[in-house]
Design an enzyme around this catalytic site. Sequence first.
Site, PDB file in Angstrom:
ATOM      1  N   LYS A 210       9.851  24.828 -49.771  1.00 25.09           N
ATOM      2  CA  LYS A 210      10.059  23.552 -50.854  1.00 25.09           C
ATOM      3  C   LYS A 210      11.490  22.748 -50.487  1.00 25.09           C
ATOM      4  O   LYS A 210      11.192  21.520 -50.768  1.00 25.09           O
ATOM      5  CB  LYS A 210      10.274  24.497 -51.964  1.00 25.09           C
ATOM      6  CG  LYS A 210      11.062  25.127 -52.572  1.00 25.09           C
ATOM      7  CD  LYS A 210      13.343  24.393 -53.055  1.00 25.09           C
ATOM      8  CE  LYS A 210      13.627  25.151 -52.865  1.00 25.09           C
ATOM      9  NZ  LYS A 210      14.797  24.632 -53.518  1.00 25.09           N
ATOM     10  N   THR A 267      12.591  20.345 -57.275  1.00 20.70           N
ATOM     11  CA  THR A 267      13.500  20.035 -55.959  1.00 20.70           C
ATOM     12  C   THR A 267      13.093  18.734 -55.003  1.00 20.70           C
ATOM     13  O   THR A 267      14.681  17.688 -54.799  1.00 20.70           O
ATOM     14  CB  THR A 267      13.585  21.152 -54.464  1.00 20.70           C
ATOM     15  OG1 THR A 267      14.062  22.271 -55.469  1.00 20.70           O
ATOM     16  CG2 THR A 267      14.475  21.211 -53.079  1.00 20.70           C
TER      17      THR A 267
END
Length: 353
Positions: A210, A267
Amino acid sequence: MPERAEHPDAAGTPSQRPAVRTVTVLGAGSWGTTFAKILADAGRDVTMWARRPEVAAEITEQHTNSGYLPGVVLPDNLTATSDAAAALDGPDAVVLAVPSQSLRANLGRWRELLPSDTILVSLAKGVELGTLKRMSEVIGEIAGVAEDSVVVVAGPNLAKEIAAGQPAAGVFACGDHDRAVAVQEAAFTSYFRPYTNTDVVGSELAGACKNVVALSCGIAAGLGFGANTVATLITRGLAETARLGAKLGADPMTFAGLAGVGDMVATCASPLSRNRTFGERIGRGETIEQAQEAVGGQVAEGVMSCRSIRDLAARAGVDMPITDAMYRVCHEGNDPATVGAELLGREQKPERM
């Protein structure tokens, strides 16, 4: 050694599970300090190790860590020291809160100080350069413990929001479910809800990948693109992460949960994300060095991870075009706009996860 507490299992039969009452957190950055706060707010006695004595003194005496969490008041039952031996004097659990690429060196210095049978908890999200090992594999190798005994913390963990008491959740993954539950019980507060699973591989790969996808989302924003572009990158980034996970034995459902889509969305979308912010500066035309200087000299994890994840994917025979694109931008100096056009121009195909 952690004491054992009786808990009924699903059939109502008492089972022995380690009880976590005292915890040492090695590392005093924003996420390490936030996780220490969670544990202290949950009633545990927490000692932090800080590399710089002045940071340790501030945490103990002023109950703040202004360099990483300005404005956050830390609990009285959270203290700190710069003496690793003192910090590791008999805790029930040890939390490793150092960056992924420095974990091996740091743990090597602490190895002889670790109490026997203490529960080891990993906060780092990355794949080690060179060895291509996940963090639990590095910890198992250096600490001489079984990899499936390491508890991995995953999920949407933007430190400043959690430190401020905003509601959040996380996943504690461990092959030894009793250990995961012991840490879960030690970190349950009114604002932080931890879940458990046994898929360490999927949880760690989701946490590492991620960061790379967040870089791409930041670059897209820096180039002036909007929500459709970011949503596309998140979705296809999750797809390539899941492909890698499936090849390496992860549970596909992990990528639909907090460790996967939860962490990916947080994120990739938040201005609090260092990886997204770093990528946005690259998209605006700054060099890696300029972006690094702008974020206080720290390199975003995704910049390093795109190299190791690309190599891991190549070894596994998995196609990861977004990861490869970020590698070419960050390590080969390719123009972000050109690389983006190449991604859009790839061969047309059905959508597959």
